[in-house]
Design a protein around this motif. Structure first.
Motif, short mmCIF file in Angstrom:
data_model
loop_
_atom_site.label_atom_id
_atom_site.label_comp_id
_atom_site.label_asym_id
_atom_site.label_seq_id
_atom_site.Cartn_x
_atom_site.Cartn_y
_atom_site.Cartn_z
N VAL A 15 0.86 -1.19 0.00
CA VAL A 15 0.00 0.00 0.00
C VAL A 15 0.90 1.23 0.00
CG1 VAL A 15 -1.81 1.28 1.20
CG2 VAL A 15 -1.79 -1.23 1.28
N THR A 16 0.50 2.24 -0.78
CA THR A 16 1.27 3.48 -0.85
C THR A 16 0.65 4.53 0.07
OG1 THR A 16 1.95 3.03 -3.13
CG2 THR A 16 2.13 5.31 -2.34
N PHE A 17 1.47 5.03 1.02
CA PHE A 17 1.01 6.05 1.96
C PHE A 17 1.64 7.39 1.61
CE2 PHE A 17 0.62 2.03 4.14
CZ PHE A 17 -0.56 2.13 4.86
N GLU A 18 1.00 8.45 2.07
CA GLU A 18 1.53 9.80 1.86
C GLU A 18 1.92 10.41 3.20
OE1 GLU A 18 -1.28 12.14 -0.28
OE2 GLU A 18 -0.75 11.24 -2.22
N GLU A 19 3.14 10.93 3.27
CA GLU A 19 3.62 11.59 4.47
C GLU A 19 4.23 12.94 4.09
OE1 GLU A 19 3.07 10.77 7.40
OE2 GLU A 19 2.79 8.61 7.50
#
Length: 888
Positions: A93-97
């Protein structure tokens, strides 16, 4: 340390404030928009403040703002520069930070960072968002951020008790203390519930669930009170810093703050409980102050003082230790320093000390007279609790050591016997001066009682034996009467003042000793590089300064108990003591020897607490089986706090290393997977195509075509075999199963065998061999070392142009080592990559496809297993040279 000179600013506080101002000048400003819970409008207020700053011409960007699809909030984001977020893949899963590097590169004056307590996805630079903010502040960027009261570390437990919901994401109180400004975003409970009903906080389904759980009206009232209190505490701290910086003695009664004097008296317990009740009723904070006057306490008094201080700690007081020869001065100094509004003391029943003519009024009377704007509560003591104390007060400061009095009498007698026959020559006035000098000297050695006795004896002896007429107390001359009483008064005054100076010196020496002890301990911990070293330094310092042995137990991986591994003295941890340590870890309170909990244990166990959790326990065994006094225990607890910090530092370093290893492993796994799949796909495709062609009757009937296909099959199978062998060889090396069959061989035979195996591949290249004659025989595993040489020559083939020269040399160095070289005629490699050539799966950027990057790694492992070395260097005329150095 509290300065005991009235009107002079505390140098320690001034230094702290100067350091704080210097750090503030270098760091960016931190403003926190603070609220009781989600939905009060923190993000909205932060965005409004950003627009105000932008209109003032300041550079403002949005680092990360969570609008939660609220239309009013999204509208405010418009018009502000929003920096792109960083995408981090984690578990498919690609997360944004928040992208810290992008913000640092952009270098704005102000950046908006929402949800301060957020936990970053694994793979981010920092585990927590507040750590991201710390880095931005350290680089001089001003930060606006938001946080709710339940995320403050010290309040998370209270919030859990109120709401029944465990808070996982917290921010240390020490970080909140760094804030230059905290703006409370406050709305009434009814208004917040109305916003929930209108769907301005959560979608309707979530809003209903929230109202039934976290957002119950009673919960919101309690959370609102907590947020108001924290904001008030921050304002109070800022006011204290201002007062200290401006040397304003105060107090400013902006809020109630109580202080109780704690001493070695059975009556102190009553005062402590009385102060706790009053503080609770007023909703005020309170201090418990112990003044060290330099008097040596008896074992009974020391134990009683420790019990009173422990009681204060249990009831929630802030403990302050002051070194001052005057109790009243010490108490008032603390009161002004901490902006105390009320001081609680015991009302003493004793009268003025008739045995000590220089004694002052009792403590309560002096406090009332000298307290200024601070209110004094004098609580009457029970007769049973003060009888013994009254007896001690009558003789306060008077020494009753027989040795001191014997010395005083002996010195007076000897000086008198020496001066008597010489009095006719020197005169009785000179004798009086000699007596004064004697009193001054004795004041530096003896206590007040013996010195006063000496002054009184000198008065009588000088009058009777030296002042005319002799051997009578009658004095003829009036001036001799004045001289006699003047000398006596001077002797008494000098004795008292010199004794007081000695007491001040003792107090300062004790303070300096504690500071030296603590600095020595801190320096030892700062030089550690592992948890094992921290434990060793801790054990060493406890043995040196406290005559104690130590052992450290840390939490296990799941954090639910103690790990079986023991750092330090393992013999201390019996089954019984293990139970004590487990109790301390689970309850977060000290227990064992010299405490009120599990006191039959022979060790004292103290929890190792950080801002977030309990990471373990420190077990201490006092070798003299004697309880340290409170001053030493304060130093010990400070040291334990530093031990906790040092261990937390090492744990965090280990976690960072583990995360780095995990990330590298993930990258390595992906690299291996891509390389293996590519390398397998090529020969398998050739084999599949060849089989398909052989199944074609026309192709199979043509001998030339069939021969070509068989050659392709042979090459593909060889390539596949090399791939499998490399993987198997690498697995053997990694698992430690590389077994060498050492026998004596000729290096020329090794080179010839390797070149023979590679004859088909070398047919398109110019091969040159230079082998020194009469090379000594070497002990090596022929097959393994040949494999290493084949891998290196194969690497030379891969990176040489068709028709290029490949050179193999072997000769003996003056040191006796055998050097084996393989040079190619390729372009060479960048100098920065030379050290990486032998790393597993490493391939030079831009190199042609094919190969897994294991050949040189295997060669290195084989050569080093033989006790040799392998290295690479670029040739002057181009190409790469790989060098083996082998021992005879």
């Amino acid at each position: 340390m509290i300065d005991d000179v009235e009107g002079r600013p505390n140098p320690d506080e001034l230094l702290r404030l100067i350091q704080k101002e210097e750090s503030v000048e270098k760091r960016g400003k931190l403003k926190i928009f603070f609220g009781m819970c989600a939905g009060v409008g923190k993000t909205y207020a932060m965005l409004q403040a950003a627009h105000v700053l932008k209109r003032e011409g300041l550079d403002v960007v949005v680092g990360l703002v969570e609008t939660h699809k609220r239309q009013e909030t999204e509208a405010l984001v418009q018009g502000l520069e929003v920096l792109p977020r960083m995408k981090i893949p984690y578990r498919s899963v690609t997360f944004e930070e928040m992208d810290i590097d992008a913000i640092l590169q952009r270098n704005p004056q102000y950046v908006l960072v929402d949800e301060l307590a957020h936990t970053n996805v694994p793979g981010s630079r920092h585990a927590k968002r507040y750590q991201d903010v710390t880095e931005l502040l350290d680089n001089g960027i001003n930060v606006l951020t938001t946080v709710n009261v339940q995320h403050i570390e010290s309040r998370s437990g209270t919030v859990t008790e109120i709401t029944g919901i465990h808070i996982h994401e917290t921010v240390p109180d020490s970080f909140i203390a760094l804030a230059d400004e905290i703006e409370l975003i406050d709305i009434s409970t009814d208004d917040l519930l109305k916003r929930l009903e209108e769907g301005k906080v959560y979608i309707p389904e979530r809003a209903q669930h929230a109202v039934e759980n976290f957002f119950r009206k009673g919960n919101l009232h309690a959370l609102r009170e907590l947020s108001l209190r924290i904001t008030a505490e921050k304002v109070d701290d800022d006011m204290l810093d201002y007062m200290r910086a401006k040397n304003i003695t105060g107090p400013w009664k902006t809020t109630e703050k109580l202080m109780v004097a704690v001493g070695p008296s059975p009556y102190s317990a009553k005062l402590i409980r009385w102060t706790r009740r009053m503080a609770y009723n007023l909703g005020a904070s309170w201090l418990a102050v112990c003044v060290d006057t330099g008097h040596k306490l008896s074992e009974e008094d020391r134990n009683l003082l420790n019990k009173n201080i422990e009681l204060s700690e249990k009831l929630g007081a802030t403990i302050i230790h002051v070194a001052n020869t005057d109790v009243v001065d010490g108490l008032l100094q603390v009161g002004k320093e901490y902006n105390v509004s009320q001081i609680v003391v015991g009302k003493t029943l004793d009268k003025k000390n008739i045995w000590n003519p220089f004694s002052k009024k009792n403590i309560s009377d002096r406090l009332i007279q000298e307290s200024g704007n601070i209110d004094i509560y004098a609580i009457k003591a029970d007769k049973s609790a003060t009888t013994g104390k009254q007896k001690r007060v009558l003789f306060e400061g008077i020494s009753f050591k027989s040795r001191d009095y014997t010395i005083a009498l002996t010195v007076v007698t000897l000086v008198s016997l020496i001066c008597f026959p010489l009095s006719g020559l020197m005169g009785y006035q000179t004798v009086g001066i000699i007596f004064l000098i004697m009193i001054a000297v004795l004041s530096l050695i003896l206590g007040r009682g013996p010195v006063i006795l000496t002054a009184f004896l000198n008065f009588l002896i000088w009058n009777y034996f030296f002042i005319p007429p002799l051997f009578t107390f009658h004095i003829q001359r009036v001036e001799d009467v004045f001289t006699l009483f003047a000398y006596f008064l001077i002797a008494m005054v000098s004795a008292v003042f010199v004794t007081k100076i000695r007491k001040n010196q003792i107090v300062l020496m004790k303070s300096q000793q504690h500071i030296t002890m603590l600095n020595s301990m801190l320096e030892a911990l700062n030089r550690t590089n592992s948890i094992k070293e921290v434990a060793a330094r801790t054990q060493d310092k406890l043995q040196k300064y406290f005559s104690a042995d130590a052992a450290i137990l840390l939490k296990n991986k799941d954090g639910k108990g103690l790990d079986k591994r023991i750092f330090g003295n393992k013999k201390m941890i019996s089954e019984k003591n293990w139970s004590v340590a487990s109790w301390v870890f689970n309850n977060g309170q000290a227990a064992g020897r010299f405490t009120d909990t599990l006191s039959n244990s022979d060790i004292q166990v103290i929890p190792l607490t950080t801002v977030n959790e309990i990471i373990g326990v420190l077990c201490i065994k006092f070798l003299e089986n004697k309880r340290p006094d409170h001053n030493d225990m304060m130093v010990l607890h400070n040291f334990v706090g530093q031990v906790s910090t040092a261990i937390e530092r090492e744990i965090n370093i280990d976690l960072i290393r583990e995360n780095e290893v995990a990330l590298e492993s993930q990258k390595l796994f992906q690299t291996v997977l891509n390389s293996v799949s590519h390398e397998l796909r090529t020969p398998i495709s050739i084999i599949s195509s060849a089989i398909s062609n052989l199944n074609d009757e026309k192709t199979a009937a043509n001998p030339d075509i069939r021969s070509g296909i068989c050659e392709e099959l042979n090459l593909a199978s060889k390539r596949l075999n090399v791939l499998v062998e490399n993987i198997l060889d690498m697995s053997k090396i990694d698992s430690g199963y590389l077994q060498l069959n050492l026998q004596t061989h000729d290096i020329s035979d090794l080179i010839g065998s390797a070149l023979n195996d590679l004859r088909p591949e070398l047919s398109e290249y110019s091969l040159k061999t230079e082998v020194q004659d009469n090379l000594p025989m070497l002990n090596f595993d022929f097959n393994w070392l040949k494999q290493a040489l084949v891998n290196v020559i194969h690497n030379a083939i891969d990176y040489s142009p068709t028709g290029g020269e490949i050179v193999v040399k072997a000769y003996q160095l003056e040191s006796g080592l055998i050097q084996l070289e393989v040079s190619d005629s390729g372009k060479g490699v960048p100098d920065l990559t030379l050290d990486k050539l032998f790393d597993k799966f490493y391939r030079i950027p831009g190199s042609k496809t094919g190969g897994m990057g294991l050949g040189l790694t295997i060669a290195k492992a084989i050569v080093e297993a033989h006790g040799g070395t392998i290295s690479a260097q670029n040739c002057k005329n181009g190409g790469l040279k790989v060098i083996f150095l082998l021992k005879q």
